[in-house]
Design a protein around this motif. Structure first.
Motif, PDB file in Angstrom:
ATOM      1  N   ASP A 156      -1.350  -6.881  15.227  1.00 37.14           N
ATOM      2  CA  ASP A 156      -2.156  -6.031  14.092  1.00 37.14           C
ATOM      3  C   ASP A 156      -3.191  -6.863  13.842  1.00 37.14           C
ATOM      4  O   ASP A 156      -4.550  -6.166  13.309  1.00 37.14           O
ATOM      5  CB  ASP A 156      -1.003  -6.808  12.605  1.00 37.14           C
ATOM      6  CG  ASP A 156      -1.678  -8.716  12.990  1.00 37.14           C
ATOM      7  OD1 ASP A 156      -1.789  -9.346  13.892  1.00 37.14           O
ATOM      8  OD2 ASP A 156      -1.662  -9.860  12.011  1.00 37.14           O
ATOM      9  N   VAL A 200       3.604  -5.532   7.308  1.00 39.20           N
ATOM     10  CA  VAL A 200       3.025  -5.676   6.466  1.00 39.20           C
ATOM     11  C   VAL A 200       1.632  -5.573   6.311  1.00 39.20           C
ATOM     12  O   VAL A 200       0.269  -5.362   6.217  1.00 39.20           O
ATOM     13  CB  VAL A 200       3.408  -6.875   5.374  1.00 39.20           C
ATOM     14  CG1 VAL A 200       2.091  -7.110   3.971  1.00 39.20           C
ATOM     15  CG2 VAL A 200       4.629  -6.043   4.923  1.00 39.20           C
ATOM     16  N   SER A 201       1.111  -6.181   7.586  1.00 38.29           N
ATOM     17  CA  SER A 201      -0.119  -6.526   7.984  1.00 38.29           C
ATOM     18  C   SER A 201      -0.836  -5.425   8.345  1.00 38.29           C
ATOM     19  O   SER A 201      -2.371  -5.563   7.487  1.00 38.29           O
ATOM     20  CB  SER A 201      -0.586  -7.552   9.039  1.00 38.29           C
ATOM     21  OG  SER A 201      -1.156  -7.992   9.600  1.00 38.29           O
ATOM     22  N   LEU A 211      -0.817  -2.798   5.387  1.00 38.20           N
ATOM     23  CA  LEU A 211      -1.335  -3.421   3.675  1.00 38.20           C
ATOM     24  C   LEU A 211      -2.893  -3.753   3.326  1.00 38.20           C
ATOM     25  O   LEU A 211      -3.219  -3.863   2.949  1.00 38.20           O
ATOM     26  CB  LEU A 211      -0.052  -3.887   2.943  1.00 38.20           C
ATOM     27  CG  LEU A 211       0.046  -4.192   1.162  1.00 38.20           C
ATOM     28  CD1 LEU A 211       0.060  -2.590   0.604  1.00 38.20           C
ATOM     29  CD2 LEU A 211       1.642  -5.676   1.127  1.00 38.20           C
ATOM     30  N   ILE A 212      -2.702  -4.560   4.338  1.00 39.55           N
ATOM     31  CA  ILE A 212      -3.292  -5.751   3.640  1.00 39.55           C
ATOM     32  C   ILE A 212      -4.470  -5.278   4.922  1.00 39.55           C
ATOM     33  O   ILE A 212      -5.468  -5.207   4.662  1.00 39.55           O
ATOM     34  CB  ILE A 212      -2.861  -7.481   5.210  1.00 39.55           C
ATOM     35  CG1 ILE A 212      -1.635  -8.785   4.380  1.00 39.55           C
ATOM     36  CG2 ILE A 212      -3.486  -8.322   5.150  1.00 39.55           C
ATOM     37  CD1 ILE A 212      -1.269  -9.514   4.777  1.00 39.55           C
ATOM     38  N   PHE A 229      -8.022  -3.856   2.860  1.00 44.24           N
ATOM     39  CA  PHE A 229      -8.095  -5.086   2.208  1.00 44.24           C
ATOM     40  C   PHE A 229      -8.678  -5.931   3.143  1.00 44.24           C
ATOM     41  O   PHE A 229      -9.934  -6.838   2.292  1.00 44.24           O
ATOM     42  CB  PHE A 229      -7.578  -5.807   1.294  1.00 44.24           C
ATOM     43  CG  PHE A 229      -6.149  -5.112   0.055  1.00 44.24           C
ATOM     44  CD1 PHE A 229      -7.297  -4.379  -0.777  1.00 44.24           C
ATOM     45  CD2 PHE A 229      -4.863  -4.254  -0.343  1.00 44.24           C
ATOM     46  CE1 PHE A 229      -6.397  -3.866  -1.768  1.00 44.24           C
ATOM     47  CE2 PHE A 229      -3.691  -3.681  -0.581  1.00 44.24           C
ATOM     48  CZ  PHE A 229      -5.063  -3.548  -1.156  1.00 44.24           C
ATOM     49  N   ARG A 230      -8.641  -5.730   4.058  1.00 45.06           N
ATOM     50  CA  ARG A 230      -9.103  -6.795   5.458  1.00 45.06           C
ATOM     51  C   ARG A 230     -10.092  -6.550   4.379  1.00 45.06           C
ATOM     52  O   ARG A 230     -11.227  -5.436   5.543  1.00 45.06           O
ATOM     53  CB  ARG A 230      -8.970  -7.095   6.614  1.00 45.06           C
ATOM     54  CG  ARG A 230      -7.601  -7.731   6.307  1.00 45.06           C
ATOM     55  CD  ARG A 230      -6.805  -8.455   7.613  1.00 45.06           C
ATOM     56  NE  ARG A 230      -7.764  -9.331   8.744  1.00 45.06           N
ATOM     57  CZ  ARG A 230      -6.788  -8.988   9.647  1.00 45.06           C
ATOM     58  NH1 ARG A 230      -5.456  -8.924  10.553  1.00 45.06           N
ATOM     59  NH2 ARG A 230      -7.257 -10.492  10.393  1.00 45.06           N
ATOM     60  N   PHE A 248      -0.186  -9.678  -6.618  1.00 47.60           N
ATOM     61  CA  PHE A 248      -0.520  -9.886  -5.762  1.00 47.60           C
ATOM     62  C   PHE A 248      -2.505  -9.284  -5.440  1.00 47.60           C
ATOM     63  O   PHE A 248      -2.731  -9.820  -4.095  1.00 47.60           O
ATOM     64  CB  PHE A 248      -0.401  -7.918  -5.477  1.00 47.60           C
ATOM     65  CG  PHE A 248      -0.621  -6.719  -4.925  1.00 47.60           C
ATOM     66  CD1 PHE A 248      -0.181  -6.642  -2.829  1.00 47.60           C
ATOM     67  CD2 PHE A 248      -1.828  -5.981  -4.025  1.00 47.60           C
ATOM     68  CE1 PHE A 248      -0.307  -5.720  -2.216  1.00 47.60           C
ATOM     69  CE2 PHE A 248      -2.282  -5.304  -2.848  1.00 47.60           C
ATOM     70  CZ  PHE A 248      -1.693  -5.257  -2.458  1.00 47.60           C
ATOM     71  N   ILE A 253      -4.425 -10.873  -1.857  1.00 41.34           N
ATOM     72  CA  ILE A 253      -5.026  -9.998  -1.302  1.00 41.34           C
ATOM     73  C   ILE A 253      -6.535 -11.057  -1.005  1.00 41.34           C
ATOM     74  O   ILE A 253      -7.533 -11.274  -0.366  1.00 41.34           O
ATOM     75  CB  ILE A 253      -5.936  -8.864  -1.786  1.00 41.34           C
ATOM     76  CG1 ILE A 253      -4.105  -8.060  -1.298  1.00 41.34           C
ATOM     77  CG2 ILE A 253      -6.698  -8.171  -1.324  1.00 41.34           C
ATOM     78  CD1 ILE A 253      -4.234  -7.972  -0.123  1.00 41.34           C
ATOM     79  N   ILE A 268      -6.470 -13.751   1.552  1.00 37.21           N
ATOM     80  CA  ILE A 268      -6.448 -13.203   2.512  1.00 37.21           C
ATOM     81  C   ILE A 268      -8.063 -12.640   3.634  1.00 37.21           C
ATOM     82  O   ILE A 268      -8.047 -13.176   4.037  1.00 37.21           O
ATOM     83  CB  ILE A 268      -5.714 -12.410   3.266  1.00 37.21           C
ATOM     84  CG1 ILE A 268      -3.689 -12.797   2.515  1.00 37.21           C
ATOM     85  CG2 ILE A 268      -5.870 -11.702   4.764  1.00 37.21           C
ATOM     86  CD1 ILE A 268      -3.082 -11.782   3.123  1.00 37.21           C
ATOM     87  N   ARG A 269      -8.225 -11.653   2.058  1.00 40.03           N
ATOM     88  CA  ARG A 269      -9.879 -11.936   2.464  1.00 40.03           C
ATOM     89  C   ARG A 269     -11.007 -12.798   2.685  1.00 40.03           C
ATOM     90  O   ARG A 269     -11.379 -12.751   3.145  1.00 40.03           O
ATOM     91  CB  ARG A 269     -10.137 -10.798   1.585  1.00 40.03           C
ATOM     92  CG  ARG A 269      -9.975  -9.755   1.713  1.00 40.03           C
ATOM     93  CD  ARG A 269     -10.135  -9.320   0.096  1.00 40.03           C
ATOM     94  NE  ARG A 269     -11.692  -8.527  -0.106  1.00 40.03           N
ATOM     95  CZ  ARG A 269     -12.732  -8.136   0.994  1.00 40.03           C
ATOM     96  NH1 ARG A 269     -12.159  -6.566   1.130  1.00 40.03           N
ATOM     97  NH2 ARG A 269     -14.013  -7.317   0.638  1.00 40.03           N
ATOM     98  N   ILE A 327      -1.276 -14.430   7.022  1.00 41.52           N
ATOM     99  CA  ILE A 327      -0.495 -13.320   7.025  1.00 41.52           C
ATOM    100  C   ILE A 327       0.252 -13.463   6.585  1.00 41.52           C
ATOM    101  O   ILE A 327       1.320 -13.177   6.225  1.00 41.52           O
ATOM    102  CB  ILE A 327      -1.151 -12.332   7.794  1.00 41.52           C
ATOM    103  CG1 ILE A 327      -2.207 -11.855   7.403  1.00 41.52           C
ATOM    104  CG2 ILE A 327      -0.477 -11.385   7.674  1.00 41.52           C
ATOM    105  CD1 ILE A 327      -2.958 -10.984   8.461  1.00 41.52           C
ATOM    106  N   LEU A 368       4.133 -13.382   3.639  1.00 35.29           N
ATOM    107  CA  LEU A 368       5.046 -12.398   3.444  1.00 35.29           C
ATOM    108  C   LEU A 368       6.139 -12.840   1.852  1.00 35.29           C
ATOM    109  O   LEU A 368       5.797 -11.261   1.212  1.00 35.29           O
ATOM    110  CB  LEU A 368       5.584 -12.457   4.906  1.00 35.29           C
ATOM    111  CG  LEU A 368       6.699 -10.821   5.100  1.00 35.29           C
ATOM    112  CD1 LEU A 368       5.632  -9.911   5.162  1.00 35.29           C
ATOM    113  CD2 LEU A 368       7.283 -11.423   7.074  1.00 35.29           C
ATOM    114  N   PHE A 402       4.857 -11.166  -1.482  1.00 31.47           N
ATOM    115  CA  PHE A 402       4.790 -10.035  -1.259  1.00 31.47           C
ATOM    116  C   PHE A 402       5.960  -9.695  -1.446  1.00 31.47           C
ATOM    117  O   PHE A 402       6.840  -8.926  -2.458  1.00 31.47           O
ATOM    118  CB  PHE A 402       4.252  -9.270   0.088  1.00 31.47           C
ATOM    119  CG  PHE A 402       2.602  -9.125   0.187  1.00 31.47           C
ATOM    120  CD1 PHE A 402       1.629  -8.222  -0.470  1.00 31.47           C
ATOM    121  CD2 PHE A 402       2.729  -9.748   1.423  1.00 31.47           C
ATOM    122  CE1 PHE A 402       0.083  -8.496  -0.347  1.00 31.47           C
ATOM    123  CE2 PHE A 402       0.444  -9.489   1.827  1.00 31.47           C
ATOM    124  CZ  PHE A 402       0.302  -9.088   0.629  1.00 31.47           C
TER     125      PHE A 402
END
Lengths: 237, 115
Positions: free
Chosen positions: A175, A218-219, A222-223, A226-227, B17, B21, B24-25, B31, B35, B38
Motif C-alpha cells: 500500500d 482497504v488501504s 479506499l484510504i 483520501f490520503r 467514515f 478518514i 488518517i489524513r 491504517i 480497519l 470501517f
C-alpha cells in the motif's frame, strides 16, 4: 556502484538463519554496508549478532516489521546514505541483486523492487492469488503495473527515505508503494530469484494473511483515494 | 425498522467514515487500526439498506423488535472493541515499562564504566 547503499536486515526470532545470512553478506559482499535490526526477539538473535560482532541495532521491545524497518530507514537517512534496501533475515533474498538495484536508483528510480515475475510466470497458488489481487488494485488506483507487489526486497531512493522515515502509515508494504506511486515516485522492477526460508517460521499464517489482504485492500482502494499527496522533493539522490 | 431509524444509521455511518478518514489524513491514526472502524460503518450500512437482516435475526432470537437487535449488535461490538483496547493498553503499558527499565539500567552501566 557509486552511490552509498545501506542494507537493512530486520530480524525477529531469526536465530536459525541470521548467522548464515549476515555471514554470507560480510564474506562475499564486503563493499556493502549493512545493519541488522533485532526486533526484540525472544530467541538468541541479538546474542548471535554480538558474538559474531555483526553491525547491530538492538530494539529492547518488539515493534513489528514496519516500526523495525523504519528504524533502519531513520538510521540510513541520518547517516547520509543515498539508498536503502530491505533484506530479509531469513535468507530469502540474494545479495547479488543489490548492485543492479542500486544502478536503477542511480538512473533515477525511487523504488526498485526485486521482483520474481518480470520475465517469469506467476505460479498458481493461494498466496499468488493474493498477489494478483493487490497487483490489480494498484493498477486500478495508480495505473502502474507492478508484477510482484508483495516482494519484500525493495530499495528506496533518498528522497523517498525521507518520507518513510518521518511519517505515519509508511510501512514497507504494497500500500505504501501504491501510495508513493500515486505521489509520482518512479517504481522499477528487476527480475530476481528468491530462495525458500530455511529455518524458523513466516509470520504470515492463514488468519494473518487474511487480515493482511483486508488491510491492503482497504488501504489501497479506499484510504488511498483520501490520503493527501506528499510532494517528492525535486532531484533524486 | 422505521425509515427514520434507517436514515439515522446511514448518517451515523457516513459521520464515522468521515471521522476515520480525517484522522488518517492528519497522520493521527494508523491504517491497521482503522480497519475495525470501517467494518463498523459497513455493518451500519448493511443493517440500514437490508432491514430484512435485522428482522429475520430478531425473529430467530425471539427478540420483540428488530431495533432492539440492532442495539444489541452495536453494544456487543462496542464491548468487544473495548476488550481489545484493554489488551492493547496492557501491552503498551508493558512496553513502556520495559523501555524505562532498559534505559535506566543502560544509563547506570555507562556511569559505572566511567568510574
Amino acid at each position: 556502484m557509486s552511490i552509498k547503499v545501506l542494507v537493512i536486515i530486520p530480524a525477529y526470532n531469526e536465530a536459525g538463519n541470521i548467522e548464515r545470512v549476515v555471514g554470507n553478506l560480510e564474506k562475499n559482499y564486503p563493499q556493502l554496508d549493512y545493519v541488522v535490526i533485532n526486533d526484540g526477539s525472544r530467541d538468541d538473535t541479538a546474542e548471535i549478532c554480538r558474538k559474531n560482532s555483526f553491525h547491530l541495532i538492538d530494539q529492547p521491545v518488539n515493534l513489528g516489521l514496519s516500526g523495525t524497518f523504519q528504524t533502519g530507514i531513520k538510521y540510513a537517512y541520518s547517516h547520509g546514505y543515498d539508498a536503502a534496501v530491505q533484506f530479509d533475515g531469513d535468507g530469502q533474498h540474494r545479495p547479488e541483486y543489490i548492485e543492479q538495484m542500486a544502478e536503477e536508483i542511480e538512473k533515477g528510480a525511487d523504488i526498485v523492487i526485486g521482483s520474481r515475475f518480470v520475465n517469469e510466470e506467476k505460479p498458481k497458488s493461494l498466496r499468488m492469488f493474493g498477489s494478483n489481487i493487490i497487483q490489480t488494485l494498484i493498477r486500478l488506483t495508480s495505473g502502474r503495473n507492478i508484477k510482484d507487489p508483495t516482494s519484500g526486497m525493495r530499495m528506496y531512493s533518498r528522497r523517498v527515505m525521507r518520507i518513510l522515515a518521518f511519517n505515519m502509515n509508511m510501512g514497507p508494504e504494497p500500500d505504501t508503494v501504491a501510495y508513493l506511486a500515486r505521489c509520482g515516485a518512479k517504481v522499477k522492477e528487476i527480475q530476481v530469484i528468491m530462495d525458500e526460508r530455511i529455518a524458523g517460521e513466516s509470520y504470515l499464517n492463514l488468519s494473518a494473511s487474511a487480515r493482511y489482504m483486508m488491510v491492503m485492500s482497504v488501504s489501497i482502494l479506499l484510504i488511498g483515494a483520501f490520503r493527501p499527496k506528499i510532494k517528492l522533493q525535486e532531484g533524486s539522490v | 425498522m422505521s425509515l427514520t431509524f434507517r436514515i439515522l444509521l446511514i448518517l451515523a455511518a457516513i459521520w464515522a467514515f468521515r471521522f476515520v478518514i480525517i484522522e488518517i489524513r492528519k497522520s493521527k491514526l494508523q491504517i491497521t487500526d482503522s480497519l475495525s472502524w470501517f467494518f463498523i460503518t459497513l455493518v451500519f450500512i448493511l443493517l440500514a439498506l437490508f432491514p430484512q437482516i435485522a428482522e429475520h435475526a430478531a425473529e430467530l432470537l425471539h427478540i420483540q423488535s428488530p431495533v432492539n437487535l440492532v442495539y444489541l449488535v452495536v453494544i456487543a461490538i462496542l464491548i468487544f472493541r473495548i476488550f481489545l483496547l484493554t489488551v492493547r493498553v496492557s501491552q503498551l503499558d508493558n512496553k513502556v515499562k520495559e523501555l524505562t527499565q532498559r534505559l535506566a539500567i543502560d544509563e547506570t552501566d555507562e556511569e559505572d564504566e566511567k568510574k
